[in-house]
Design a protein around this motif. Structure first.
Motif, PDB file in Angstrom:
ATOM      1  N   HIS A  83      65.716 143.762 103.156  1.00 33.67           N
ATOM      2  CA  HIS A  83      64.436 143.370 103.755  1.00 33.67           C
ATOM      3  C   HIS A  83      63.265 143.213 102.462  1.00 33.67           C
ATOM      4  O   HIS A  83      63.177 144.165 101.581  1.00 33.67           O
ATOM      5  CB  HIS A  83      63.777 144.600 104.726  1.00 33.67           C
ATOM      6  CG  HIS A  83      64.583 144.435 106.135  1.00 33.67           C
ATOM      7  ND1 HIS A  83      64.545 143.725 106.956  1.00 33.67           N
ATOM      8  CD2 HIS A  83      65.714 145.102 106.454  1.00 33.67           C
ATOM      9  CE1 HIS A  83      65.433 143.867 107.768  1.00 33.67           C
ATOM     10  NE2 HIS A  83      66.188 144.798 107.499  1.00 33.67           N
ATOM     11  N   ASP A 109      72.388 136.119 105.658  1.00 26.52           N
ATOM     12  CA  ASP A 109      72.813 134.711 105.466  1.00 26.52           C
ATOM     13  C   ASP A 109      74.223 134.626 106.115  1.00 26.52           C
ATOM     14  O   ASP A 109      75.053 135.700 106.194  1.00 26.52           O
ATOM     15  CB  ASP A 109      73.011 134.498 103.970  1.00 26.52           C
ATOM     16  CG  ASP A 109      71.474 134.422 103.181  1.00 26.52           C
ATOM     17  OD1 ASP A 109      70.598 134.384 103.724  1.00 26.52           O
ATOM     18  OD2 ASP A 109      71.640 134.802 101.873  1.00 26.52           O
ATOM     19  N   LEU A 123      71.678 135.466 116.321  1.00 35.47           N
ATOM     20  CA  LEU A 123      70.634 135.185 115.378  1.00 35.47           C
ATOM     21  C   LEU A 123      69.436 134.576 116.070  1.00 35.47           C
ATOM     22  O   LEU A 123      69.478 133.566 116.703  1.00 35.47           O
ATOM     23  CB  LEU A 123      71.177 134.751 114.062  1.00 35.47           C
ATOM     24  CG  LEU A 123      72.700 135.226 113.596  1.00 35.47           C
ATOM     25  CD1 LEU A 123      72.926 134.263 112.391  1.00 35.47           C
ATOM     26  CD2 LEU A 123      72.244 136.637 113.218  1.00 35.47           C
ATOM     27  N   SER A 156      68.467 133.917 105.729  1.00 33.65           N
ATOM     28  CA  SER A 156      67.458 135.149 106.270  1.00 33.65           C
ATOM     29  C   SER A 156      67.219 134.929 107.577  1.00 33.65           C
ATOM     30  O   SER A 156      66.165 135.136 108.110  1.00 33.65           O
ATOM     31  CB  SER A 156      66.160 134.758 105.306  1.00 33.65           C
ATOM     32  OG  SER A 156      66.212 134.861 103.995  1.00 33.65           O
ATOM     33  N   ALA A 157      68.422 134.862 108.442  1.00 35.61           N
ATOM     34  CA  ALA A 157      68.256 134.972 109.725  1.00 35.61           C
ATOM     35  C   ALA A 157      68.202 136.148 110.286  1.00 35.61           C
ATOM     36  O   ALA A 157      69.116 137.188 109.781  1.00 35.61           O
ATOM     37  CB  ALA A 157      69.432 133.950 110.322  1.00 35.61           C
ATOM     38  N   THR A 158      67.185 136.550 111.261  1.00 37.91           N
ATOM     39  CA  THR A 158      67.247 137.912 111.929  1.00 37.91           C
ATOM     40  C   THR A 158      68.335 138.124 112.930  1.00 37.91           C
ATOM     41  O   THR A 158      68.431 137.233 113.906  1.00 37.91           O
ATOM     42  CB  THR A 158      65.594 138.109 112.444  1.00 37.91           C
ATOM     43  OG1 THR A 158      64.531 137.914 111.591  1.00 37.91           O
ATOM     44  CG2 THR A 158      65.561 139.408 112.975  1.00 37.91           C
ATOM     45  N   ARG A 164      71.143 140.872 103.636  1.00 41.81           N
ATOM     46  CA  ARG A 164      69.939 140.910 102.812  1.00 41.81           C
ATOM     47  C   ARG A 164      69.014 142.055 102.917  1.00 41.81           C
ATOM     48  O   ARG A 164      69.088 142.691 104.041  1.00 41.81           O
ATOM     49  CB  ARG A 164      69.096 139.495 102.954  1.00 41.81           C
ATOM     50  CG  ARG A 164      69.871 138.184 102.863  1.00 41.81           C
ATOM     51  CD  ARG A 164      69.073 137.087 103.217  1.00 41.81           C
ATOM     52  NE  ARG A 164      67.954 137.012 102.086  1.00 41.81           N
ATOM     53  CZ  ARG A 164      68.246 136.125 100.847  1.00 41.81           C
ATOM     54  NH1 ARG A 164      69.335 135.774 100.739  1.00 41.81           N
ATOM     55  NH2 ARG A 164      67.162 136.224 100.129  1.00 41.81           N
ATOM     56  N   ARG A 197      59.109 136.780 119.117  1.00 39.99           N
ATOM     57  CA  ARG A 197      59.478 135.848 118.080  1.00 39.99           C
ATOM     58  C   ARG A 197      58.626 134.604 118.045  1.00 39.99           C
ATOM     59  O   ARG A 197      58.057 134.193 119.033  1.00 39.99           O
ATOM     60  CB  ARG A 197      60.909 135.493 118.282  1.00 39.99           C
ATOM     61  CG  ARG A 197      61.765 136.688 118.156  1.00 39.99           C
ATOM     62  CD  ARG A 197      62.020 137.598 116.903  1.00 39.99           C
ATOM     63  NE  ARG A 197      62.154 136.630 115.491  1.00 39.99           N
ATOM     64  CZ  ARG A 197      62.192 137.041 114.456  1.00 39.99           C
ATOM     65  NH1 ARG A 197      61.839 138.202 114.255  1.00 39.99           N
ATOM     66  NH2 ARG A 197      62.563 136.250 113.557  1.00 39.99           N
ATOM     67  N   ASP A 240      68.176 143.414 111.177  1.00 39.06           N
ATOM     68  CA  ASP A 240      68.808 143.013 110.013  1.00 39.06           C
ATOM     69  C   ASP A 240      68.467 141.573 109.426  1.00 39.06           C
ATOM     70  O   ASP A 240      68.412 140.795 110.639  1.00 39.06           O
ATOM     71  CB  ASP A 240      69.947 143.369 109.642  1.00 39.06           C
ATOM     72  CG  ASP A 240      70.328 144.853 109.432  1.00 39.06           C
ATOM     73  OD1 ASP A 240      69.291 145.558 109.142  1.00 39.06           O
ATOM     74  OD2 ASP A 240      71.348 145.510 109.544  1.00 39.06           O
ATOM     75  N   SER A 241      68.374 141.131 108.161  1.00 34.03           N
ATOM     76  CA  SER A 241      68.305 139.697 107.835  1.00 34.03           C
ATOM     77  C   SER A 241      69.617 139.509 107.176  1.00 34.03           C
ATOM     78  O   SER A 241      70.032 140.243 106.466  1.00 34.03           O
ATOM     79  CB  SER A 241      66.975 139.621 106.877  1.00 34.03           C
ATOM     80  OG  SER A 241      66.941 138.294 106.510  1.00 34.03           O
TER      81      SER A 241
END
Length: 223
Positions: free
Chosen positions: A223, A151, A193, A163-165, A221, A124, A148-149
């Motif tokens: 991708h 909110d 996250l 849009s946090a992974t 969200r 990361r 996944d992404s």
């Protein structure tokens, strides 16, 4: 000395016959000792020390738990194959850069069990941190998976993470977290996250009334 001589005479007798018996006894004792030495040497040759040897990685010095292992912390040593732990790495490359799961002592053979994985943030961006977000709704946990992404929205509609992974998905009570290894008793059900330190601070400092009494909402969200 006289006492010892008197005992010898009683055991072996006097005169030439006694001297002959003593000489024969000494030869037999010497032969027995020589045979014992030969057998001992054969036993050593047959022991693991004399068998096949393998290379293992050992700790070059005592190291504390959580220490990030460097090349200087390790050494390669030759050990009898029968004494080497199963699956022990033969080179330092598999261990360098990983963190110790517990303390080790100098000379201890290193195995995969002595270190933890590469970590949630491996690969990361350097400016990201891992933040745990408690999510009470089991449905929210069921719809996401690592990678996944999402909110994260408070009960008042404020978006505190965009849009946090997802690095890991927290468990139900007593189950292990996917991709992380913590249990609900440690971290509680929720998500881990990848966010910036500023977003992590916002997640941690959100006033309780902003959750609306129903906890945080996770929005998946595309991708």
């Amino acid at each position: 000395m006289r006492g010892a001589g008197a005992v010898g005479e009683r055991v072996f007798g006097r005169g030439r016959r006694g001297a002959w018996r003593r000489a024969v006894t000494r030869r037999l004792l010497a032969a027995g000792l020589a045979a014992g030495a030969v057998l001992g040497g054969l036993a050593v040759a047959r022991a693991p020390e004399g068998g096949p040897r393998v290379h293992v990685v050992v700790a070059a010095r005592g190291l504390p738990a959580g220490h990030e292992v460097s090349a200087g912390d390790l050494a390669v040593s030759s050990r009898p194959a029968d004494y080497a732990p199963s699956g022990a790495p033969s080179s330092t490359a598999a261990l360098v850069g990983r963190r110790l799961a517990g303390p080790v002592t100098a000379g201890e053979v290193m195995t995969e069990r002595r270190v933890v994985g590469a970590g949630l943030l491996a690969g990361r961006p350097a400016d990201e941190v891992a933040a745990h977000v408690s999510v009470a709704d089991p449905g929210a946990l069921a719809m996401v998976r690592p990678g996944d992404s999402v909110d994260v929205v408070t009960g008042t509609g404020a978006t505190v993470a965009h849009s946090a992974t997802v690095l890991a998905v927290g468990p139900e009570s007593g189950q292990e977290a996917a991709g992380l290894g913590f249990t609900a008793d440690v971290a509680g059900p929720g998500l881990v996250l990848a966010v910036t330190p500023e977003v992590a601070a916002g997640l941690a400092s959100a006033p309780p009334h902003e959750t609306g009494g129903s906890g945080l909402t996770v929005v998946l969200r595309r991708h």
